[in-house]
Design a protein around this motif. Structure first.
Motif, PDB file in Angstrom:
ATOM      1  N   PRO A 134      -3.682  -6.484   0.429  1.00 49.80           N
ATOM      2  CA  PRO A 134      -3.363  -5.348   1.383  1.00 49.80           C
ATOM      3  C   PRO A 134      -4.304  -4.348   0.530  1.00 49.80           C
ATOM      4  CG  PRO A 134      -1.403  -6.442   0.193  1.00 49.80           C
ATOM      5  CD  PRO A 134      -2.462  -7.236  -0.248  1.00 49.80           C
ATOM      6  N   ILE A 135      -4.628  -3.131   1.569  1.00 46.15           N
ATOM      7  CA  ILE A 135      -5.479  -2.195   1.213  1.00 46.15           C
ATOM      8  C   ILE A 135      -4.941  -1.402   0.045  1.00 46.15           C
ATOM      9  CG2 ILE A 135      -6.651   0.040   2.077  1.00 46.15           C
ATOM     10  CD1 ILE A 135      -6.586  -1.292   4.889  1.00 46.15           C
ATOM     11  N   SER A 136      -3.651  -1.240   0.035  1.00 49.11           N
ATOM     12  CA  SER A 136      -3.213  -0.138  -0.992  1.00 49.11           C
ATOM     13  C   SER A 136      -3.178  -1.014  -2.232  1.00 49.11           C
ATOM     14  CB  SER A 136      -1.412  -0.273  -0.830  1.00 49.11           C
ATOM     15  OG  SER A 136      -0.964  -1.405  -0.929  1.00 49.11           O
ATOM     16  N   LYS A 137      -3.767  -2.205  -2.614  1.00 51.75           N
ATOM     17  CA  LYS A 137      -4.108  -2.615  -3.858  1.00 51.75           C
ATOM     18  C   LYS A 137      -5.579  -2.706  -4.179  1.00 51.75           C
ATOM     19  CE  LYS A 137      -0.311  -6.134  -4.105  1.00 51.75           C
ATOM     20  NZ  LYS A 137       0.187  -7.628  -4.298  1.00 51.75           N
ATOM     21  N   THR A 138      -6.301  -1.973  -3.412  1.00 51.83           N
ATOM     22  CA  THR A 138      -7.720  -1.793  -3.627  1.00 51.83           C
ATOM     23  C   THR A 138      -8.058  -0.367  -4.051  1.00 51.83           C
ATOM     24  OG1 THR A 138      -8.491  -1.385  -1.493  1.00 51.83           O
ATOM     25  CG2 THR A 138      -7.889  -3.830  -1.942  1.00 51.83           C
ATOM     26  N   PRO A 139      -9.288  -0.144  -4.259  1.00 55.22           N
ATOM     27  CA  PRO A 139      -9.584   1.061  -4.674  1.00 55.22           C
ATOM     28  C   PRO A 139     -10.185   2.146  -3.224  1.00 55.22           C
ATOM     29  CG  PRO A 139     -11.074  -0.433  -5.724  1.00 55.22           C
ATOM     30  CD  PRO A 139     -10.253  -1.194  -4.761  1.00 55.22           C
ATOM     31  N   PHE A 140      -9.819   1.387  -2.212  1.00 50.47           N
ATOM     32  CA  PHE A 140      -9.953   1.995  -0.897  1.00 50.47           C
ATOM     33  C   PHE A 140      -8.914   2.474  -0.152  1.00 50.47           C
ATOM     34  CE2 PHE A 140     -13.172  -1.500  -1.582  1.00 50.47           C
ATOM     35  CZ  PHE A 140     -14.228  -0.918  -1.805  1.00 50.47           C
ATOM     36  N   GLY A 141      -7.662   2.538  -0.574  1.00 50.04           N
ATOM     37  CA  GLY A 141      -6.462   2.905  -0.143  1.00 50.04           C
ATOM     38  C   GLY A 141      -6.756   4.307   0.383  1.00 50.04           C
ATOM     39  N   GLU A 142      -7.280   5.331  -0.689  1.00 46.16           N
ATOM     40  CA  GLU A 142      -7.261   6.711  -0.049  1.00 46.16           C
ATOM     41  C   GLU A 142      -8.132   6.881   1.194  1.00 46.16           C
ATOM     42  OE1 GLU A 142      -5.840   6.479  -4.272  1.00 46.16           O
ATOM     43  OE2 GLU A 142      -7.476   5.368  -3.193  1.00 46.16           O
ATOM     44  N   ARG A 206      -2.266  -3.864  -8.421  1.00 44.59           N
ATOM     45  CA  ARG A 206      -2.855  -3.187  -7.612  1.00 44.59           C
ATOM     46  C   ARG A 206      -4.089  -2.238  -8.511  1.00 44.59           C
ATOM     47  NH1 ARG A 206       2.823   0.086  -5.474  1.00 44.59           N
ATOM     48  NH2 ARG A 206       2.994  -1.218  -3.873  1.00 44.59           N
ATOM     49  N   LYS A 207      -5.075  -2.531  -8.051  1.00 47.98           N
ATOM     50  CA  LYS A 207      -6.354  -1.968  -8.788  1.00 47.98           C
ATOM     51  C   LYS A 207      -6.709  -0.835  -8.030  1.00 47.98           C
ATOM     52  CE  LYS A 207      -7.395  -6.170 -11.579  1.00 47.98           C
ATOM     53  NZ  LYS A 207      -8.453  -7.212 -11.761  1.00 47.98           N
ATOM     54  N   THR A 208      -6.223   0.224  -8.023  1.00 47.28           N
ATOM     55  CA  THR A 208      -6.628   1.437  -7.189  1.00 47.28           C
ATOM     56  C   THR A 208      -7.766   2.175  -7.840  1.00 47.28           C
ATOM     57  OG1 THR A 208      -5.192   3.051  -8.264  1.00 47.28           O
ATOM     58  CG2 THR A 208      -4.084   1.695  -6.539  1.00 47.28           C
ATOM     59  N   ILE A 209      -8.264   3.190  -6.936  1.00 50.21           N
ATOM     60  CA  ILE A 209      -9.218   3.882  -7.805  1.00 50.21           C
ATOM     61  C   ILE A 209      -9.091   4.449  -9.048  1.00 50.21           C
ATOM     62  CG2 ILE A 209      -8.632   6.285  -6.589  1.00 50.21           C
ATOM     63  CD1 ILE A 209     -11.786   6.352  -6.002  1.00 50.21           C
ATOM     64  N   VAL A 210      -7.593   4.593  -9.245  1.00 52.35           N
ATOM     65  CA  VAL A 210      -7.332   5.052 -10.422  1.00 52.35           C
ATOM     66  C   VAL A 210      -7.399   4.184 -11.713  1.00 52.35           C
ATOM     67  CG1 VAL A 210      -5.409   6.470 -11.846  1.00 52.35           C
ATOM     68  CG2 VAL A 210      -5.849   6.727  -9.411  1.00 52.35           C
TER      69      VAL A 210
END
Length: 297
Positions: A134-142, A206-210
């Motif tokens: 899922p994109i939401s688990k990556t740094p590219f969600g935003e 989830r490894k988001t940009i944060v």
């Protein structure tokens, strides 16, 4: 619990402004710059976009239910509101099909660009929380949410209103300039959500940009994004894409900055996250309303 309350919790109806405003922004751009407005097409693209946004919201809640199955969490909407997985799937499929049918009608009325942009948007909507990665688990969600909802919707709403014109050269980048406030304010809603969930997200994979930039870096990016939204509006007016009166949106800067400071000091889902949505609404609604009034009067 009433059926209406369950439905509202599942589709997060209060969030549709984030898809409705880019749609109205595109209509405003087509009317003010290209001097073309198609009422039927405008209504259809708006309904289609909002229906699909509701479907994506419901899908996100459904995927969260799978992650939090059996657990107590503010993210587990299905459990908290006693919504069965079958009910959720029915709503998701129904709204997606409804949006798709209207979209195909617009393809027949206006041309292939609606089809290709629609396919990209549908894919982004599904893979944001679905699929093996899922994109939401990556740094590219935003980035994906900002471009898909901010740019794609603005482009589609512009195109269906001026598709019949001969000279449409440079439409893609002109629309990109107009869509800048939508791109940055919408991506900021996702960013604020990730900042608020920074402690819970790693345990969910989830490894988001944060996750990479930390709270300080995430908050700084969040603040800069609002500055970029205002710069985008200024650029659109200077280039003649939006009415000059649209600059009145600059009067909202003190309010937006005050809300930005409130979230920056205490980024919490239950209390200050709402300021991200409020700021997006203030910027986009003011832009559309002031620009629309300038056209009328």
């Amino acid at each position: 619990m009433s059926l209406l309350k369950k439905a509202n919790a599942l589709v997060q109806a209060k969030a549709v402004v984030t898809s409705l405003m880019p749609c109205l922004l595109g209509i405003l751009f087509a009317a003010s710059y290209y001097h073309s407005f198609q009422l039927a097409n405008s209504l259809m693209i708006t309904i289609s976009v909002v229906a699909f946004h509701l479907a994506v919201n419901a899908h996100n809640q459904y995927k969260d239910y799978e992650h939090f199955k059996g657990q107590d969490s503010h993210n587990n909407i299905l459990k908290n509101f006693a919504i069965t997985p079958r009910q959720a799937r029915t709503v998701i499929v129904g709204l997606a099909l409804f949006s798709m049918i209207i979209g195909l009608i617009l393809v027949d009325r206006t041309g292939q660009p609606v089809l290709w942009f629609g396919i990209v948007s549908f894919a982004a909507g599904y893979f944001y929380s679905g699929g093996p990665y899922p994109i939401s688990k990556t740094p590219f969600g935003e980035l994906i949410s900002g471009l898909t909802m901010g740019y794609n919707i603005t482009y589609l709403a512009t195109y269906v209103n001026m598709y019949q014109l001969i000279d449409v050269r440079g439409m893609w980048y002109k629309t990109l300039v107009v869509a800048i406030p939508a791109i940055f304010t919408i991506s900021n809603i996702m960013l604020a959500n990730n900042i608020a969930d920074r402690h819970e997200d790693p345990s969910l994979g989830r490894k988001t940009i944060v996750y990479y930039w930390g709270k300080k870096g995430g908050v700084l990016l969040w603040q800069v994004s609002f500055v970029m939204a205002y710069i985008g509006i200024l650029a659109a007016v200077i280039l003649g894409y939006l009415p000059t009166a649209t600059l009145l949106v600059m009067l909202t800067i003190p309010i937006v900055w005050r809300n930005t400071q409130r979230f920056s000091r205490h980024p919490k889902k239950e209390t200050t996250f709402l300021y991200s949505i409020i700021n997006a609404q203030i910027i986009l609604v003011t832009t559309v309303v002031v620009g629309g009034l300038a056209l009328i009067f």
